[in-house]
Design a protein around this motif. Structure first.
Motif, PDB file in Angstrom:
ATOM      1  N   ASP A   6     -67.484 -39.721 103.889  1.00 26.50           N
ATOM      2  CA  ASP A   6     -67.659 -40.504 102.668  1.00 26.50           C
ATOM      3  C   ASP A   6     -67.875 -39.633 101.438  1.00 26.50           C
ATOM      4  N   THR A   7     -67.854 -38.337 101.584  1.00 27.64           N
ATOM      5  CA  THR A   7     -68.110 -37.442 100.461  1.00 27.64           C
ATOM      6  C   THR A   7     -66.819 -36.814  99.961  1.00 27.64           C
ATOM      7  N   LEU A   8     -66.825 -36.427  98.702  1.00 32.87           N
ATOM      8  CA  LEU A   8     -65.684 -35.747  98.097  1.00 32.87           C
ATOM      9  C   LEU A   8     -65.980 -34.254  97.976  1.00 32.87           C
ATOM     10  N   THR A   9     -64.924 -33.464  98.074  1.00 35.50           N
ATOM     11  CA  THR A   9     -65.045 -32.023  97.889  1.00 35.50           C
ATOM     12  C   THR A   9     -64.883 -31.705  96.410  1.00 35.50           C
ATOM     13  N   LEU A  10     -65.839 -30.972  95.876  1.00 24.76           N
ATOM     14  CA  LEU A  10     -65.859 -30.632  94.455  1.00 24.76           C
ATOM     15  C   LEU A  10     -65.224 -29.269  94.221  1.00 24.76           C
ATOM     16  N   GLY A  11     -64.316 -29.208  93.258  1.00 20.78           N
ATOM     17  CA  GLY A  11     -63.756 -27.929  92.837  1.00 20.78           C
ATOM     18  C   GLY A  11     -64.354 -27.528  91.493  1.00 20.78           C
ATOM     19  N   VAL A  12     -64.860 -26.328  91.391  1.00 21.78           N
ATOM     20  CA  VAL A  12     -65.527 -25.868  90.176  1.00 21.78           C
ATOM     21  C   VAL A  12     -64.729 -24.746  89.530  1.00 21.78           C
ATOM     22  N   LEU A  13     -64.331 -24.962  88.280  1.00 24.11           N
ATOM     23  CA  LEU A  13     -63.690 -23.911  87.490  1.00 24.11           C
ATOM     24  C   LEU A  13     -64.802 -23.184  86.750  1.00 24.11           C
ATOM     25  N   GLY A  14     -65.135 -21.990  87.225  1.00 23.96           N
ATOM     26  CA  GLY A  14     -66.308 -21.300  86.710  1.00 23.96           C
ATOM     27  C   GLY A  14     -66.021 -19.908  86.180  1.00 23.96           C
ATOM     28  N   GLY A  15     -67.120 -19.213  85.899  1.00 26.61           N
ATOM     29  CA  GLY A  15     -67.036 -17.839  85.403  1.00 26.61           C
ATOM     30  C   GLY A  15     -67.076 -17.735  83.898  1.00 26.61           C
ATOM     31  N   MET A  16     -67.377 -18.863  83.193  1.00 23.93           N
ATOM     32  CA  MET A  16     -67.303 -18.892  81.730  1.00 23.93           C
ATOM     33  C   MET A  16     -68.649 -19.334  81.149  1.00 23.93           C
ATOM     34  N   GLY A  17     -69.720 -18.521  81.231  1.00 22.38           N
ATOM     35  CA  GLY A  17     -69.797 -17.262  81.911  1.00 22.38           C
ATOM     36  C   GLY A  17     -70.385 -17.404  83.306  1.00 22.38           C
ATOM     37  N   PRO A  18     -70.429 -16.302  84.038  1.00 26.94           N
ATOM     38  CA  PRO A  18     -70.893 -16.319  85.417  1.00 26.94           C
ATOM     39  C   PRO A  18     -72.320 -16.821  85.592  1.00 26.94           C
ATOM     40  N   ALA A  19     -73.227 -16.431  84.706  1.00 31.40           N
ATOM     41  CA  ALA A  19     -74.627 -16.852  84.843  1.00 31.40           C
ATOM     42  C   ALA A  19     -74.758 -18.359  84.690  1.00 31.40           C
ATOM     43  N   ALA A  20     -74.019 -18.927  83.745  1.00 27.74           N
ATOM     44  CA  ALA A  20     -74.062 -20.370  83.552  1.00 27.74           C
ATOM     45  C   ALA A  20     -73.486 -21.098  84.762  1.00 27.74           C
ATOM     46  N   THR A  21     -72.446 -20.540  85.373  1.00 28.02           N
ATOM     47  CA  THR A  21     -71.862 -21.157  86.563  1.00 28.02           C
ATOM     48  C   THR A  21     -72.853 -21.143  87.720  1.00 28.02           C
ATOM     49  N   LEU A  22     -73.541 -20.033  87.912  1.00 26.59           N
ATOM     50  CA  LEU A  22     -74.526 -19.950  88.990  1.00 26.59           C
ATOM     51  C   LEU A  22     -75.675 -20.926  88.764  1.00 26.59           C
ATOM     52  N   GLU A  23     -76.088 -21.096  87.512  1.00 26.26           N
ATOM     53  CA  GLU A  23     -77.131 -22.083  87.201  1.00 26.26           C
ATOM     54  C   GLU A  23     -76.645 -23.492  87.538  1.00 26.26           C
ATOM     55  N   PHE A  24     -75.400 -23.771  87.218  1.00 27.64           N
ATOM     56  CA  PHE A  24     -74.817 -25.076  87.539  1.00 27.64           C
ATOM     57  C   PHE A  24     -74.799 -25.307  89.049  1.00 27.64           C
ATOM     58  N   LEU A  25     -74.369 -24.316  89.812  1.00 30.08           N
ATOM     59  CA  LEU A  25     -74.309 -24.452  91.267  1.00 30.08           C
ATOM     60  C   LEU A  25     -75.707 -24.637  91.859  1.00 30.08           C
ATOM     61  N   ALA A  26     -76.696 -23.951  91.290  1.00 30.90           N
ATOM     62  CA  ALA A  26     -78.075 -24.115  91.765  1.00 30.90           C
ATOM     63  C   ALA A  26     -78.562 -25.537  91.513  1.00 30.90           C
ATOM     64  N   ARG A  27     -78.186 -26.104  90.375  1.00 31.47           N
ATOM     65  CA  ARG A  27     -78.602 -27.479  90.071  1.00 31.47           C
ATOM     66  C   ARG A  27     -77.894 -28.482  90.988  1.00 31.47           C
TER      67      ARG A  27
END
Length: 236
Positions: A6-27
């Motif tokens: 029942d879940t969807l797979t999420l695709g993340v376009l990241g690296g803009m910048g890397p620190a912000a992407t990692l913060e997003f993934l942590a959240r």
């Protein structure tokens, strides 16, 4: 407990910048209700710091992002997210190239600003992000408050310091100063229109509500991927 079917797979376009992407993934991880590993969302992330600077006129960022989105679909992504405000200028191209819907963080930021009850929103973002927010806010009958040209240049200098890893007291003081300027200019709510801004500016640092589109994007991704909210539909 989550049923994987029942879940969807999420695709993340990241690296803009890397620190912000990692913060997003942590959240994403923090906001997912989970009792075990298997209850979390499957995330396919392309953390690509080689995406051309979105603030450089004529850069090839759109084509690179479209290619990334297509590859994420090929790897199994069913819905996309992009924790970069400025890159949403290429949202239509990304969705056409991949055939996947993109959860729109600009819309989330503008919606939060409207829900605060404000009529004028101050946005801390790049010129490209300001153009997007001006459009989205206007559609909600709201005005945008931005920094004057000289101060906008100073904001960009601070932004690149954060991208270079500087999140110290000095850059925090500078970012708080920009926020205070927008409030003095009439902003009744603030929007962190660049994903680096919340890395150094906290809600308690400002005198009005601070909307964080990156945080809102993480929450929406969890809700969509777990089926709590409908998947957005791209009409190309």
């Amino acid at each position: 407990m989550t049923d994987e079917a029942d879940t969807l797979t999420l695709g993340v376009l990241g690296g803009m910048g890397p620190a912000a992407t990692l913060e997003f993934l942590a959240r994403l991880q923090a906001y997912t209700p989970a009792d075990r590993d298997q209850d979390h969302i499957r995330v396919l992330a392309d953390i690509n710091p080689r995406v051309p600077d979105r603030n450089t006129p004529g850069s090839d960022a759109g084509a690179v992002l479209a290619e990334m989105a297509g590859a994420l679909r090929g790897a199994g992504a069913e819905v996309l997210a992009m924790p970069c405000n400025t890159a949403h200028a290429h949202a239509d191209l990304i969705q056409r190239a991949s055939g996947l819907p993109l959860i729109d963080m600009i819309d989330l930021g503008a919606q939060a600003a409207q829900e605060s009850g404000a009529l004028r929103a101050g946005v801390l973002g790049t010129k490209g992000a300001l153009r997007l927010y001006r459009e989205y806010l206007a559609a909600r009958g709201m005005g945008l408050v931005s920094l004057p040209p000289g101060r906008q240049e100073a904001f960009m200098e601070a932004l690149y310091r954060i991208k270079a890893g500087d999140d110290g007291a000095d850059v925090k003081r500078i970012m708080k100063g920009f926020a205070d300027e927008l409030v003095k200019a009439g902003a009744e709510v603030l929007v962190a229109g660049c994903t680096e801004v919340p890395l150094v500016l906290d809600p308690e640092d400002v005198k009005v509500d601070l909307a964080d589109p990156g945080d809102l994007l993480a929450r929406r991704c969890v809700a969509v991927c777990l089926g709590y909210e409908p998947t957005p539909v791209f009409v190309g």
